[in-house]
Design a protein around this motif. Structure first.
Motif, PDB file in Angstrom:
ATOM      1  N   LEU A 633       0.843  -1.190   0.000  1.00 45.97           N
ATOM      2  CA  LEU A 633       0.000   0.000   0.000  1.00 45.97           C
ATOM      3  C   LEU A 633       0.879   1.241   0.000  1.00 45.97           C
ATOM      4  CD1 LEU A 633      -2.670  -1.080   2.639  1.00 45.97           C
ATOM      5  CD2 LEU A 633      -2.880  -1.114   0.162  1.00 45.97           C
ATOM      6  N   LEU A 634       0.594   2.171  -0.922  1.00 48.69           N
ATOM      7  CA  LEU A 634       1.356   3.405  -1.039  1.00 48.69           C
ATOM      8  C   LEU A 634       0.498   4.583  -0.586  1.00 48.69           C
ATOM      9  CD1 LEU A 634       3.050   2.921  -4.542  1.00 48.69           C
ATOM     10  CD2 LEU A 634       3.877   2.198  -2.288  1.00 48.69           C
ATOM     11  N   LEU A 643      -3.121   0.721  -3.968  1.00 46.48           N
ATOM     12  CA  LEU A 643      -2.516  -0.606  -3.973  1.00 46.48           C
ATOM     13  C   LEU A 643      -1.551  -0.686  -5.146  1.00 46.48           C
ATOM     14  CD1 LEU A 643      -2.503  -3.544  -2.855  1.00 46.48           C
ATOM     15  CD2 LEU A 643      -4.294  -4.037  -4.535  1.00 46.48           C
ATOM     16  N   ALA A 644      -0.348  -1.158  -4.882  1.00 48.96           N
ATOM     17  CA  ALA A 644       0.664  -1.255  -5.932  1.00 48.96           C
ATOM     18  C   ALA A 644       1.121  -2.694  -6.083  1.00 48.96           C
ATOM     19  CB  ALA A 644       1.859  -0.364  -5.609  1.00 48.96           C
ATOM     20  N   TRP A 655       1.483  -2.035 -11.788  1.00 47.21           N
ATOM     21  CA  TRP A 655       0.297  -1.185 -11.821  1.00 47.21           C
ATOM     22  C   TRP A 655       0.026  -0.635 -10.424  1.00 47.21           C
ATOM     23  CZ3 TRP A 655      -2.995  -3.124  -8.292  1.00 47.21           C
ATOM     24  CH2 TRP A 655      -3.048  -4.512  -8.104  1.00 47.21           C
ATOM     25  N   THR A 656      -0.747   0.442 -10.357  1.00 54.60           N
ATOM     26  CA  THR A 656      -1.245   0.976  -9.087  1.00 54.60           C
ATOM     27  C   THR A 656      -2.736   1.214  -9.230  1.00 54.60           C
ATOM     28  OG1 THR A 656      -0.789   3.272  -9.701  1.00 54.60           O
ATOM     29  CG2 THR A 656       0.931   2.089  -8.482  1.00 54.60           C
ATOM     30  N   ALA A 657      -3.468   1.041  -8.134  1.00 51.93           N
ATOM     31  CA  ALA A 657      -4.921   1.222  -8.143  1.00 51.93           C
ATOM     32  C   ALA A 657      -5.330   2.009  -6.903  1.00 51.93           C
ATOM     33  CB  ALA A 657      -5.627  -0.134  -8.163  1.00 51.93           C
ATOM     34  N   ASP A 696      -5.354  -6.397 -11.341  1.00 48.42           N
ATOM     35  CA  ASP A 696      -5.429  -4.947 -11.533  1.00 48.42           C
ATOM     36  C   ASP A 696      -5.839  -4.184 -10.275  1.00 48.42           C
ATOM     37  OD1 ASP A 696      -8.112  -5.628 -11.334  1.00 48.42           O
ATOM     38  OD2 ASP A 696      -8.539  -5.285 -13.452  1.00 48.42           O
ATOM     39  N   GLY A 697      -6.127  -4.881  -9.173  1.00 47.43           N
ATOM     40  CA  GLY A 697      -6.476  -4.224  -7.915  1.00 47.43           C
ATOM     41  C   GLY A 697      -7.913  -3.778  -7.813  1.00 47.43           C
TER      42      GLY A 697
END
Length: 741
Positions: A633-634, A643-644, A655-657, A696-697
């Motif tokens: 988690l970023l 979420l990364a 990816w990041t979501a 993909d989150g």
């Protein structure tokens, strides 16, 4: 307040008694007012004790001890008459609520409030010890939270440091979960005993319970105080070393009140404009103040905590607490006093961030609401007769381990089998409601860590691991550590390659804590493979599945161990959490940097900044089955999280979501992730569980059945086609299918 009954006095000395605040073994405490309008708390001795000359002497000494103490964080004595027909003592009435009830009503205190509480209690003890007095009963019920700081009250079992005791020789009087080990065993006391109680009280404020557990008989609680280590998982990392030092078994290793104050002063302090108390607690205090100032004759109801119970006295009937009862009285007064409260507590409401045209801080992502995510269907939910600090889902059952037994629950949540530890001479490593890793699965068997079950007659203990078949609870085996003097197992970091890795507390019943160690147990032979001695308390562990290495850590440094338990390297680092991916160690430090380390050398392979940490016993990262992707988690610029998916070999983002907002106050347990059954799970600060697509989150479903529960009290596990959550406070266990249907 409680209405005055037929047996209650209507006046004491110059004070009119307006209602009873509480009662205990010595007598009752009343709200009193003088003719000039001064409000006081009046303790009146019970009639049957007033005729006891020895007890009068005890009360006289209590008054003398309390009169000696004067400080900003105590409630001073304003009047007393120990020679009256019914001896009495009046202290200043503190406009506040008890720490015990504030935490029970609103949960643990935040970090800033904990710092001021710690310093305030130390200031109070500085005044107490400066008057050559030992309090001997510092606990959450004897701490009142006022708008300008905490206050320590009740010197009912205080003792002068010149040796003048208020109790008979050898008597153990006090509150078991907050006693020092030397007090619990009836030894002579020094002021350091109060520092142990300070540590226990602050830990309660941070965790919502005693660090040694509140459950069970007093003898069992005292046993844990003397022989086991405190659970400080929920104490903020910057305060944990101080509280651990306060809770040292050896009085000589504890800090002085002045050292505690100096430690706290090194950190940040809350803004005076904001106040030191959380808004909900401050609102309760304002309600008390409104009642005390609005009406000269408050309607009768009841104010203080349930009474203190001396261990050598019979149980007392508990009454409603200070907060609960005074708020009943405050219902009318709050209508006038409540206006403007939010402004006073929250300042001007400005966020201090720069917003873009969209209203979001510049650079912040567009965040989904999560309102359109379907609710997962609960498969079953059951209530167990005891706390379950860890759930394990494997082999067709959900296994739950308590202090005394293990339950195996089937697909409908019904009990398929139970194994009682006492039948095999084992007590499992469960202390209170904090989630922890005490069990693990290897093949078709569950293994749980504990100790040879002690009795008050025989305190001999050894770390023990019990194994049981998952399918039917049969074929029970035990293995005991016999290569090092120890008093039991604390945790089980995990099982790898047929070896169970167990955290052990070293010592003997006579010298309960001499250090800690890691026990590598060969499960096939039930023999010790190796043992690694480590002096400080171990709180971090990582066990990479594709390596023979093991990472352990205390509050200041990390240590890498090789396949034989020998030290490969050490690094000085303040880690918040650790984990493993493939053959590597993963470390999240207090700066928000997540680093991947080579297990053989400790060399940093790659790192990324801005990672959310402070996971509880693991979960700061999740890993896919082949170890190629690490999920973390970023922190985003708007204060939310994304979420990364990171490449485990290079750290590059796949990816990041952006995640939906938590809609809850920040929790001490922030980053909690799991991966199982091709599903990524995240528990947010509001205890909502989200099932996410690992590709993909994107959210698949959510479960809000635990919403509002303290996430630090929730244990969870995923696997075998289900997600399980254990509410350790409510002793309930719930299960959902991995697809949410």
């Amino acid at each position: 307040m409680q209405r005055l009954g037929d047996g209650d006095p209507r006046a004491t000395g110059p004070y009119t008694l307006m209602g009873r605040l509480g009662a205990g073994g010595m007598g009752a405490v009343y709200l009193g007012r003088s003719a000039g309008g001064r409000t006081v708390a009046v303790k009146v001795v019970r009639p049957e004790l007033a005729s006891d000359g020895g007890f009068r002497d005890r009360f006289r000494r209590e008054v003398a001890a309390a009169r000696k103490v004067s400080g900003a964080f105590t409630a001073p004595v304003v009047d007393a008459d120990p020679d009256a027909e019914l001896p009495w003592m009046a202290t200043a009435f503190v406009v506040g609520v008890s720490l015990h009830e504030a935490v029970a009503a609103h949960g643990p205190l935040p970090k800033g409030a904990l710092r001021m509480l710690t310093a305030g209690l130390a200031e109070a003890l500085n005044a107490v010890h400066g008057a050559r007095v030992i309090h001997r009963d510092l606990k959450p019920g004897n701490v009142l939270l006022a708008l300008d700081g905490p206050r320590v009250i009740d010197f009912g079992i205080a003792r002068a440091t010149d040796g003048t005791a208020l109790t008979s020789t050898g008597a153990i009087i006090g509150s078991a979960p907050y006693m020092s080990p030397e007090q619990a065993t009836g030894q002579s006391l020094t002021p350091a005993s109060d520092l142990f109680s300070l540590g226990s009280t602050v830990a309660f404020a941070a965790c919502g319970r005693s660090p040694f557990g509140d459950g069970g008989a007093a003898a069992g609680v005292l046993f844990r105080v003397v022989h086991t280590e405190p659970d400080l998982d929920a104490v903020p990392a910057e305060l944990r070393p101080l509280i651990a030092r306060c809770l040292a078994k050896d009085p000589g290793e504890r800090p002085t009140p002045r050292e505690v104050i100096d430690f706290v002063e090194q950190g940040d302090r809350p803004s005076p404009r904001e106040g030191w108390l959380p808004e909900a607690v401050a609102t309760d205090v304002l309600a008390v103040r409104a009642v005390m100032t609005a009406l000269p004759r408050p309607a009768p109801t009841k104010l203080l905590d349930p009474p203190t119970q001396d261990l050598d006295a019979g149980p007392q009937a508990p009454g409603p607490g200070r907060r609960k009862l005074i708020l009943g009285l405050a219902a009318g007064a709050l209508a006038a006093a409540g206006v403007g409260t939010a402004v006073a507590l929250n300042g001007d409401g400005s966020s201090g961030t720069t917003a873009g045209a969209s209203g979001r801080p510049a650079g912040a992502p567009s965040r989904p609401s999560g309102d359109d995510v379907p609710e997962g269907k609960l498969a079953w939910k059951v209530k167990l007769p005891a706390t379950c600090p860890q759930v394990v889902s494997a082999g067709g059952v959900v296994a739950c381990v308590s202090l005394e037994q293990i339950w195996g629950l089937d697909d409908q949540g019904k009990t398929a089998w139970t194994v009682k530890g006492a039948d095999h001479g084992v007590q499992f490593s469960v202390q209170g409601p904090t989630p922890k890793n005490i069990a693990a699965v290897d093949g078709d068997r569950l293994y749980a860590a504990g100790m040879a079950a002690p009795t008050m007659a025989n305190l001999t203990m050894h770390a023990t691991v019990l194994g049981v078949g998952l399918a039917d609870g049969k074929n029970v085996s035990t293995a005991t550590l016999d290569t090092a003097p120890n008093v039991g197992a604390i945790l089980m970091p995990g099982i790898r390659g047929g070896r169970a890795y167990v955290t052990v507390m070293l010592g003997t019943p006579q010298q309960p804590t001499t250090g800690y160690g890691i026990w590598a147990l060969d499960l096939a032979s039930r023999k010790t493979a190796w043992f690694h001695d480590h002096e400080p308390l171990l709180i971090h562990f990582a066990l990479p599945p594709d390596s023979d290495g093991l990472l352990i850590g205390d509050t200041e440094r990390l240590t890498g161990l090789d396949a034989k338990g020998a030290t490969s390297w050490t690094q000085k680092v303040q880690a918040e959490a650790v984990g493993a991916v493939g053959r590597y160690f993963v470390v999240a430090d207090v700066s928000g940097t997540l680093s991947v380390l080579d297990p053989a050398t400790g060399r940093k392979v790659w790192s990324v900044q801005g990672v959310e940490g402070a996971a509880n016993r693991g979960g700061v990262v999740a890993v896919n089955p082949d170890g190629s992707i690490l999920y973390a988690l970023l922190r985003d610029k708007d204060g939310g999280l994304s979420l990364a998916a990171l490449d485990s070999a290079s750290g590059k983002k796949r990816w990041t979501a952006p995640l939906p907002p938590d809609n809850a106050k920040p929790s001490a347990v922030r980053a909690r992730l799991l991966y199982a059954d091709k599903t990524l799970y995240r528990m947010d600060a509001g205890s909502v569980v989200w099932a996410l697509d690992p590709a993909d989150g994107k959210p698949l479903w959510k479960y809000t059945g635990m919403k509002g529960t303290d996430p630090s009290k929730l244990a969870w596990a995923a696997g075998d086609g289900r997600l399980c959550v254990s509410d350790t406070t409510a002793t309930t266990v719930a299960a959902l299918h991995a697809n949410g249907a």
